[in-house]
Write an enzyme that holds these catalytic residues in place. Structure first.
Site, short mmCIF file in Angstrom:
data_model
loop_
_atom_site.label_atom_id
_atom_site.label_comp_id
_atom_site.label_asym_id
_atom_site.label_seq_id
_atom_site.Cartn_x
_atom_site.Cartn_y
_atom_site.Cartn_z
N GLY A 10 40.54 -106.81 23.16
CA GLY A 10 40.29 -105.50 22.86
C GLY A 10 41.19 -105.10 21.63
N ALA A 11 41.08 -105.76 20.68
CA ALA A 11 42.01 -105.59 19.56
C ALA A 11 41.68 -104.64 18.70
CB ALA A 11 42.47 -106.90 18.86
N SER A 13 40.94 -101.45 19.01
CA SER A 13 40.92 -100.13 19.27
C SER A 13 42.09 -99.87 20.24
CB SER A 13 39.79 -99.25 20.11
OG SER A 13 40.04 -98.00 20.65
N GLY A 14 42.72 -98.38 20.03
CA GLY A 14 43.87 -98.08 21.15
C GLY A 14 44.91 -99.20 21.30
N GLY A 16 45.33 -102.26 22.27
CA GLY A 16 45.42 -103.68 21.71
C GLY A 16 45.31 -103.65 20.15
N SER A 139 46.98 -101.11 35.29
CA SER A 139 47.10 -99.57 35.27
C SER A 139 47.68 -98.90 36.42
CB SER A 139 45.80 -98.95 35.24
OG SER A 139 45.84 -97.56 35.22
N TYR A 164 37.04 -98.49 38.91
CA TYR A 164 38.26 -98.69 38.10
C TYR A 164 39.27 -98.99 38.66
CZ TYR A 164 41.41 -98.16 34.14
OH TYR A 164 42.35 -98.66 32.92
N1 LIG Z 1 44.59 -95.36 28.06
C1 LIG Z 1 45.11 -95.26 29.13
O1 LIG Z 1 45.40 -94.23 29.70
C2 LIG Z 1 45.17 -96.48 30.13
C3 LIG Z 1 45.95 -96.35 31.11
C4 LIG Z 1 46.06 -97.60 31.83
C5 LIG Z 1 45.55 -98.77 31.53
N2 LIG Z 1 44.89 -98.71 30.23
C6 LIG Z 1 44.21 -100.07 29.92
O2 LIG Z 1 44.50 -100.51 28.61
C7 LIG Z 1 43.23 -101.31 28.08
C8 LIG Z 1 43.06 -100.95 26.69
O3 LIG Z 1 42.59 -99.57 26.79
P1 LIG Z 1 42.66 -98.56 25.68
O4 LIG Z 1 43.24 -97.46 26.30
O5 LIG Z 1 43.32 -99.23 24.63
O6 LIG Z 1 41.29 -98.16 25.29
P2 LIG Z 1 40.22 -98.07 24.15
O7 LIG Z 1 40.85 -97.78 23.05
O8 LIG Z 1 38.84 -97.81 24.56
O9 LIG Z 1 40.34 -99.95 23.85
C9 LIG Z 1 39.62 -100.86 24.66
C10 LIG Z 1 39.41 -101.90 24.00
O10 LIG Z 1 38.54 -102.86 25.15
C11 LIG Z 1 37.43 -103.59 24.14
N3 LIG Z 1 36.39 -103.70 24.95
C12 LIG Z 1 35.80 -102.84 25.97
N4 LIG Z 1 34.73 -103.25 26.51
C13 LIG Z 1 34.83 -104.40 26.04
C14 LIG Z 1 33.80 -105.67 26.16
N5 LIG Z 1 32.64 -105.43 26.89
N6 LIG Z 1 33.89 -106.68 25.62
C15 LIG Z 1 34.90 -106.95 24.74
N7 LIG Z 1 35.89 -106.13 24.37
C16 LIG Z 1 35.74 -104.90 25.04
C17 LIG Z 1 37.04 -102.50 23.09
O11 LIG Z 1 36.73 -103.08 21.73
P3 LIG Z 1 35.13 -103.07 21.26
O12 LIG Z 1 34.87 -101.56 21.57
O13 LIG Z 1 35.28 -103.46 20.01
O14 LIG Z 1 34.44 -103.94 22.27
C18 LIG Z 1 38.49 -101.98 22.75
O15 LIG Z 1 39.22 -102.74 21.53
C19 LIG Z 1 42.41 -101.26 29.08
O16 LIG Z 1 42.59 -102.60 29.88
C20 LIG Z 1 42.62 -100.25 30.06
O17 LIG Z 1 42.08 -100.35 31.47
C21 LIG Z 1 44.58 -97.71 29.70
#
Ligand SMILES: NC(=O)c1ccc[n+]([C@@H]2O[C@H](COP(=O)([O-])OP(=O)(O)OC[C@H]3O[C@@H](n4cnc5c(N)ncnc54)[C@H](OP(=O)(O)O)[C@@H]3O)[C@@H](O)[C@H]2O)c1
Length: 286
Positions: A10-11, A13-14, A16, A139, A164
């Site tokens: 998940g590198a 976006s966001g 990663g 999370s 989730y």
């Molecule tokens: N944002 C929050 O508030 C929050 C809070 C607690 C925990 N988290 C956790 O933090 C982690 C990162 O989330 P983020 O907030 O950075 O969200 P994000 O910006 O949506 O990034 C998610 C990343 O995961 C990848 N991804 C999603 N589905 C995928 C799939 N089927 N196969 C391969 N890659 C996939 C996406 O890449 P592609 O689109 O290129 O596939 C993207 O790089 C997640 O595990 C999330 O549960 C987030």
């Protein structure tokens, strides 16, 4: 981090992506994954402009598809002599029920099973490192999960929040169980709560879903940038302070407590067994 190979899921976006930029700045060799090739290529170009960064390579894989996780693991095994840091970060929430290509509910398949499978398939490369660190992004949402969190939802009983929460509890339980099974080895396993992060999280469900996610954390005055959200992961990946620390859960660079069920060893064994069954793996870590 010079000379250290770090794999980040998940590198693109966001959180990663921010981890990649920071670990690149610290000199690491990076293997980056995601589904979006264009974003992956853009990130590699950006990292290559940073003189400090060792090397950066993007491998496309949809982690909800087990065949693609296996191909990703094989590509990493071919490319790297060892893996020093594995960051299990990719994740998503789905507002409606969606079966994966392997006919498993997509939240569970993407967030938990993919990382269970990837980690075990990279075990030899982690063992080849002097001291390897596995970091799994969980999370605070794990705290709402029910006792039977290890059973993925079906279309009839789908609840997006519960699905989730369960998948994030599975992340945490996996990180703890991995630590127990790797006790006394060169590999540590820890989990992270990155906090409420302004990323693209929930964007897959449309703008309103994303706005609800960001608005919820903003109203609680706890919304942070992706860079800030990545700090604890980078700390766990790189700091000598956490050398040898394993089986813990971190928030803002501090160890925190997780829910009661997350520490239930019988539940962890159940999750391990069902994950082996769902991925068709042999138990490499009895
Ligand atoms: N944002 C929050 O508030 C929050 C809070 C607690 C925990 N988290 C956790 O933090 C982690 C990162 O989330 P983020 O907030 O950075 O969200 P994000 O910006 O949506 O990034 C998610 C990343 O995961 C990848 N991804 C999603 N589905 C995928 C799939 N089927 N196969 C391969 N890659 C996939 C996406 O890449 P592609 O689109 O290129 O596939 C993207 O790089 C997640 O595990 C999330 O549960 C987030």
């Amino acid at each position: 981090m010079k000379g250290k190979t770090c794999v980040i899921t998940g590198a693109t976006s966001g959180i990663g992506r921010s981890c990649a930029l920071e670990l690149g700045r610290l000199g690491a060799d990076l293997i980056l994954t995601g589904r979006d090739k264009r974003k992956g290529a853009e990130l590699v170009r950006r990292l290559q402009r940073d003189r400090a960064c060792g090397s950066a390579h993007f491998i496309r894989a949809d982690l909800s598809v087990q065949r693609e996780v296996r191909e990703l693991a094989a590509a990493i095994r071919n490319r790297c002599a060892r893996v020093d840091v594995l960051i299990n970060n990719a994740g998503a929430r789905f507002d409606t029920f969606r079966p994966s290509a392997d006919d498993i509910e997509s939240t569970f398949a993407t967030n938990h099973l993919s990382h269970f499978l990837l980690t075990l398939l990279l075990l030899e490369k982690l063992q080849a490192a002097e001291a390897a660190r596995v970091i799994t992004v969980a999370s605070g949402a794990h705290a709402s999960a029910r006792e039977d969190f290890d059973r993925p939802f079906r279309a009839e009983n789908y609840d997006r929040k519960a699905a989730y929460g369960n998948s994030k509890l599975a992340n945490l339980v996996f990180a703890y169980e991995l630590a127990r099974r790797l006790r006394g080895t060169n590999i540590t396993s820890n989990a992270v709560d990155p906090g409420g992060v302004a990323s693209n999280f929930a964007r897959n469900n449309g703008f309103m879903s994303w706005l609800r996610h960001v608005g919820y954390h903003a109203l609680k005055r706890e919304l942070v940038s992706a860079k800030k959200g990545a700090e604890t992961i980078v700390f766990l990946a790189s700091s000598p302070e956490v050398e040898g620390v394993s089986g813990k859960y971190f928030f803002r660079k501090r160890e925190i407590e997780s829910s009661g069920i997350s520490k239930d060893e019988a539940a962890a064994k159940r999750l391990w067994e069902s994950s082996l069954h769902m991925t068709g793996l042999d138990d490499r870590l009895k």
